[in-house]
Motif scaffolding. Structure first.
Motif, PDB file in Angstrom:
ATOM      1  N   GLY A 387       0.769  -1.048   0.052  1.00 54.79           N
ATOM      2  CA  GLY A 387      -0.011  -0.029  -0.160  1.00 54.79           C
ATOM      3  C   GLY A 387       0.826   1.325  -0.105  1.00 54.79           C
ATOM      4  N   THR A 388       1.593   1.382   0.989  1.00 56.92           N
ATOM      5  CA  THR A 388       2.640   2.649   1.264  1.00 56.92           C
ATOM      6  C   THR A 388       3.718   1.978   1.631  1.00 56.92           C
ATOM      7  N   PRO A 389       4.644   0.996   1.330  1.00 59.15           N
ATOM      8  CA  PRO A 389       5.539   0.597   1.828  1.00 59.15           C
ATOM      9  C   PRO A 389       6.900   1.316   2.037  1.00 59.15           C
ATOM     10  N   TRP A 390       6.999   2.403   1.027  1.00 61.42           N
ATOM     11  CA  TRP A 390       8.144   3.135   0.821  1.00 61.42           C
ATOM     12  C   TRP A 390       7.780   4.746   1.366  1.00 61.42           C
ATOM     13  N   SER A 391       6.830   4.887   2.126  1.00 61.20           N
ATOM     14  CA  SER A 391       6.281   6.190   2.784  1.00 61.20           C
ATOM     15  C   SER A 391       7.167   6.566   4.048  1.00 61.20           C
ATOM     16  N   ALA A 392       8.033   5.913   4.628  1.00 54.76           N
ATOM     17  CA  ALA A 392       8.987   6.148   5.483  1.00 54.76           C
ATOM     18  C   ALA A 392       9.786   5.081   5.811  1.00 54.76           C
ATOM     19  N   LEU A 393      10.964   5.315   6.593  1.00 54.26           N
ATOM     20  CA  LEU A 393      12.027   4.400   7.002  1.00 54.26           C
ATOM     21  C   LEU A 393      11.336   3.179   7.803  1.00 54.26           C
ATOM     22  N   PRO A 394      12.013   2.068   7.727  1.00 57.26           N
ATOM     23  CA  PRO A 394      11.597   0.943   8.706  1.00 57.26           C
ATOM     24  C   PRO A 394      11.827   1.140  10.186  1.00 57.26           C
ATOM     25  N   THR A 395      11.245   1.110  11.077  1.00 54.60           N
ATOM     26  CA  THR A 395      11.383   1.195  12.593  1.00 54.60           C
ATOM     27  C   THR A 395      12.765   0.611  13.018  1.00 54.60           C
ATOM     28  N   TYR A 396      13.318  -0.455  12.292  1.00 56.34           N
ATOM     29  CA  TYR A 396      14.596  -0.974  12.549  1.00 56.34           C
ATOM     30  C   TYR A 396      15.580  -0.245  11.510  1.00 56.34           C
ATOM     31  N   TRP A 397      15.634   0.849  11.029  1.00 59.89           N
ATOM     32  CA  TRP A 397      16.527   1.412  10.149  1.00 59.89           C
ATOM     33  C   TRP A 397      17.920   1.426  10.819  1.00 59.89           C
ATOM     34  N   PRO A 398      18.253   1.824  11.975  1.00 64.87           N
ATOM     35  CA  PRO A 398      19.517   1.660  12.680  1.00 64.87           C
ATOM     36  C   PRO A 398      20.301   0.169  12.657  1.00 64.87           C
ATOM     37  N   GLN A 399      19.405  -0.662  12.850  1.00 62.46           N
ATOM     38  CA  GLN A 399      19.805  -2.173  12.721  1.00 62.46           C
ATOM     39  C   GLN A 399      20.145  -2.662  11.196  1.00 62.46           C
ATOM     40  N   LEU A 400      19.337  -2.287  10.394  1.00 64.38           N
ATOM     41  CA  LEU A 400      19.594  -2.671   9.060  1.00 64.38           C
ATOM     42  C   LEU A 400      20.956  -2.084   8.668  1.00 64.38           C
ATOM     43  N   LEU A 401      21.223  -0.776   8.855  1.00 64.05           N
ATOM     44  CA  LEU A 401      22.451  -0.277   8.367  1.00 64.05           C
ATOM     45  C   LEU A 401      23.636  -1.185   9.188  1.00 64.05           C
ATOM     46  N   GLY A 402      23.380  -1.300  10.592  1.00 65.80           N
ATOM     47  CA  GLY A 402      24.380  -2.109  11.433  1.00 65.80           C
ATOM     48  C   GLY A 402      24.516  -3.451  10.808  1.00 65.80           C
ATOM     49  N   THR A 403      23.336  -4.103  10.417  1.00 67.63           N
ATOM     50  CA  THR A 403      23.324  -5.482   9.762  1.00 67.63           C
ATOM     51  C   THR A 403      24.242  -5.616   8.611  1.00 67.63           C
ATOM     52  N   VAL A 404      24.052  -4.613   7.713  1.00 74.09           N
ATOM     53  CA  VAL A 404      24.969  -4.450   6.439  1.00 74.09           C
ATOM     54  C   VAL A 404      26.561  -4.164   6.869  1.00 74.09           C
ATOM     55  N   ASP A 405      26.903  -3.435   7.706  1.00 68.24           N
ATOM     56  CA  ASP A 405      27.961  -3.084   8.012  1.00 68.24           C
ATOM     57  C   ASP A 405      28.831  -4.431   8.777  1.00 68.24           C
ATOM     58  N   ALA A 406      28.012  -4.988   9.620  1.00 64.97           N
ATOM     59  CA  ALA A 406      28.508  -6.273  10.028  1.00 64.97           C
ATOM     60  C   ALA A 406      28.785  -7.388   9.188  1.00 64.97           C
ATOM     61  N   ILE A 407      27.821  -7.350   8.181  1.00 61.45           N
ATOM     62  CA  ILE A 407      28.016  -8.554   6.999  1.00 61.45           C
ATOM     63  C   ILE A 407      29.381  -8.273   6.411  1.00 61.45           C
ATOM     64  N   ASN A 408      29.255  -6.988   5.933  1.00 62.64           N
ATOM     65  CA  ASN A 408      30.795  -6.625   5.079  1.00 62.64           C
ATOM     66  C   ASN A 408      31.857  -6.652   5.865  1.00 62.64           C
ATOM     67  N   LYS A 409      31.908  -6.561   7.083  1.00 60.15           N
ATOM     68  CA  LYS A 409      33.051  -6.642   8.154  1.00 60.15           C
ATOM     69  C   LYS A 409      33.180  -7.938   8.727  1.00 60.15           C
ATOM     70  N   LYS A 410      32.311  -8.891   8.337  1.00 58.47           N
ATOM     71  CA  LYS A 410      32.339 -10.209   8.862  1.00 58.47           C
ATOM     72  C   LYS A 410      32.440 -10.273  10.234  1.00 58.47           C
ATOM     73  N   ARG A 411      31.259  -9.518  10.853  1.00 55.02           N
ATOM     74  CA  ARG A 411      31.353  -9.456  12.263  1.00 55.02           C
ATOM     75  C   ARG A 411      29.778  -9.847  12.711  1.00 55.02           C
ATOM     76  N   THR A 412      29.671 -10.297  14.014  1.00 54.11           N
ATOM     77  CA  THR A 412      28.456 -10.556  14.416  1.00 54.11           C
ATOM     78  C   THR A 412      27.441  -9.609  14.414  1.00 54.11           C
ATOM     79  N   LEU A 413      26.180 -10.119  13.866  1.00 53.78           N
ATOM     80  CA  LEU A 413      25.107  -8.990  13.537  1.00 53.78           C
ATOM     81  C   LEU A 413      24.694  -8.529  14.682  1.00 53.78           C
ATOM     82  N   PRO A 414      24.156  -7.426  14.740  1.00 58.09           N
ATOM     83  CA  PRO A 414      23.740  -6.452  15.847  1.00 58.09           C
ATOM     84  C   PRO A 414      22.452  -7.093  16.427  1.00 58.09           C
ATOM     85  N   SER A 415      22.321  -7.040  17.682  1.00 52.99           N
ATOM     86  CA  SER A 415      21.096  -7.547  18.329  1.00 52.99           C
ATOM     87  C   SER A 415      19.903  -6.764  17.936  1.00 52.99           C
ATOM     88  N   CYS A 416      18.820  -7.720  17.691  1.00 49.91           N
ATOM     89  CA  CYS A 416      17.457  -7.065  17.347  1.00 49.91           C
ATOM     90  C   CYS A 416      16.732  -6.737  18.605  1.00 49.91           C
TER      91      CYS A 416
END
Length: 416
Positions: A387-416
Motif C-alpha cells: 500500500g505505502t511501503p516506501w512512505s517512511a523508513l523502517p522502525t529498525y533502520w539503525p539495525q538495518l545499517l548495522g547489519t549491512v556493516d557487520a556482514i561487510n566486515k564479517k562481524r557478529t550481527l547486531p542484536s535485534c
C-alpha cells in the motif's frame, strides 16, 4: 516213436536253456537291480543384484568465484544401507579445465565419500561446469551430477532506499536517513528521490525541500552515498510512457537538481523482450549525458537480454530482481532459469522488500540476498506493508545499517 522223439527233444532244449541262465533257480542269488539315473544338479542360485545409490549432499553453495575451493560430499548406499567402507567413488569435472577435485576417487567411510573441489583461478565469471560422481556395486552403476556456477568476486553489500517520503520539516525521514548515514559511513547508501512522482515537465518547479535534503544527505563526511531520480516509464491511466516523455523527465531532473543526482531509477521496467529496444534507447540517452547510473525495476527476473543485451547495448547498470513481500522472498531462486545473474557483479542486482515485520525478518532477508546463490548486492527491507511501503523508513533502520556493516566486515550481527 515219433512222439517219444519229440518229447526227448523238448527235454533236452529245456535243460540247455536252464544252463544258459534262462531258468529260475530258487537257490541262486538274484542279479541286482539297475541303479536309477542321478537327479540333475540344482541350478545355482542367482547372485542377488546389489542396487547402488549415489547422490551428492547438495552443497550449501554451488556458486563460487575463480580460485575458490569447496568441499564435495557424496552419499553411497548398497541395498538401501550405507555402502561398505572402502567403496570407491569416481569424480569427474566437465569441462575438465574449469576445476579439479582431490582425490579423484575417494573411498567411503560410513557410506560417505569426500573430496575438495578447486575452481581454476582463470575461469571466467558466468562459467558453468558439472561434477559427476559414479560408483559400482557388482554389475550395477549409479551416478549423480551437480552443477556449479562461477560469479565475479563479490563487492561490499550496499543499501538501496526508496526515499519516496516527504522532505519537509524536521520530522522528515530524510533527516533520519542522513543521521543513519552519519552513524555508518562505511555503508554505501543509494537513495531514490521522488519529488515529482516520476514525471517532470517543462512547467515543473524545483522542490526546494527535496533539494536541501538531497544535498545534506550527500554531504555526510566520509561517505560515498548516491542519489538517483525516480523516473516513471508507465502510467496507470495511459499505459506506456513515450520515450520522448521519459527523456524529457531526465532532462528536467538535470535542470532542476543540477550537480546532485548520480543517476536515474527507471520504474515499470518490463520483463520480456517486447520493450527491450525502448529501454536500450533510454539507457543510451542517459549515458550520453555523462557518468550517470541507471537502475531498472522490473521487480522480478527479466529476460537475460535486459542484463546482457544481444545487441551490445545496455539497458541498466543494476536491476531490481525482486520487489515484494519479505516472506515470499525466501522462496526466490535464480536457478536454474536465470543463470545470467552470475555474469554480473552482485551490485548489479537489488531487492526491495516490504512486510519484513521484525528486525529478525530483516536480517534473514539480508542474509539470503548476500548468499552467493542470490548474488544480490543492493538491499532494502521495511516493516511497512503493501500500500505505502516506501512512505517512511523502517522502525529498525539503525539495525538495518548495522547489519549491512557487520556482514561487510564479517562481524557478529547486531542484536535485534
Amino acid at each position: 516213436m515219433h512222439n517219444k522223439h519229440r518229447i526227448a527233444t523238448l527235454l533236452a532244449l529245456t535243460a540247455a536253456l536252464a544252463g544258459c541262465g534262462g531258468g529260475t533257480d530258487k537257490n541262486s542269488t538274484p542279479a541286482p537291480a539297475a541303479a536309477p539315473a542321478p537327479a540333475p544338479a540344482p541350478a545355482p542360485a542367482p547372485v542377488p543384484s546389489a542396487p547402488i545409490g549415489v547422490n551428492f549432499v547438495l552443497p550449501s553453495n554451488n556458486v563460487l568465484e575463480a580460485g575458490a575451493s569447496d568441499g564435495l560430499v557424496v552419499n553411497v548406499s548398497v541395498n538401501g544401507s550405507p555402502a561398505p567402507n572402502g567403496t570407491s567413488v569416481t569424480l569427474e569435472v566437465n569441462p575438465a579445465a574449469a576445476a579439479t577435485v582431490a582425490p579423484v576417487a575417494p573411498s567411503t567411510v560410513g557410506g560417505v565419500a569426500s573430496a575438495t573441489l578447486s575452481v581454476g583461478s582463470s575461469v571466467a565469471a558466468s562459467a558453468t561446469f558439472q561434477v559427476k560422481a559414479s560408483a559400482v556395486s557388482q554389475s550395477n552403476t549409479a551416478t549423480d551430477t551437480v552443477t556449479y556456477y562461477v560469479r565475479p568476486t563479490p563487492k561490499a553489500l550496499q543499501v538501496l532506499v526508496p526515499a519516496y517520503f516527504s522532505s519537509t520539516g524536521t520530522s522528515s525521514p530524510w533527516n533520519t536517513l542522513t543521521a543513519g548515514a552519519t552513524s555508518y559511513p562505511d555503508v554505501q547508501i543509494t537513495a531514490i528521490a521522488n519529488p515529482h512522482n516520476g514525471v517532470i515537465t517543462a512547467s515543473t518547479k524545483v522542490d526546494a525541500d527535496a533539494l536541501k535534503a538531497i544535498t545534506a544527505f550527500k554531504a555526510v563526511t566520509g561517505t560515498t552515498n548516491k542519489v538517483v531520480g525516480y523516473v516513471a516509464t508507465a502510467s496507470g491511466s495511459s499505459g506506456e510512457l513515450s520515450v520522448t516523455d521519459v527523456k524529457a523527465t531526465i532532462d528536467n531532473y538535470l535542470t532542476l537538481y543540477p550537480g546532485v543526482l548520480d543517476g536515474f531509477f527507471l520504474d515499470g521496467m518490463s520483463t520480456d523482450s517486447n520493450r527491450l529496444a525502448y529501454f536500450q534507447e533510454i539507457y543510451s540517452y542517459v549515458q550520453d549525458k555523462g557518468s550517470y547510473k541507471v537502475i531498472g525495476n522490473p521487480g522480478t527476473y527479466p529476460a537475460a537480454a535486459y542484463a546482457i543485451a544481444n545487441s551490445g547495448t545496455g539497458v541498466a547498470d543494476a536491476l531490481v530482481t525482486y520487489a515484494g513481500n519479505a516472506a515470499a522472498y525466501q522462496a526466490i531462486d535464480p536457478q536454474p532459469a536465470h543463470p545470467w545473474v552470475y555474469a554480473k557483479d552482485n551490485t548489479a542486482q537489488a531487492m526491495l522488500l516490504h512486510t519484513a515485520s521484525t528486525c529478525t525478518d530483516m536480517q534473514a532477508a539480508l542474509a539470503k540476498a548476500n548468499s552467493p546463490r542470490m548474488n544480490t548486492g543492493m538491499v532494502y527491507a521495511t516493516n511497512l506493508t503493501i500500500g505505502t511501503p516506501w512512505s517512511a523508513l523502517p522502525t529498525y533502520w539503525p539495525q538495518l545499517l548495522g547489519t549491512v556493516d557487520a556482514i561487510n566486515k564479517k562481524r557478529t550481527l547486531p542484536s535485534c
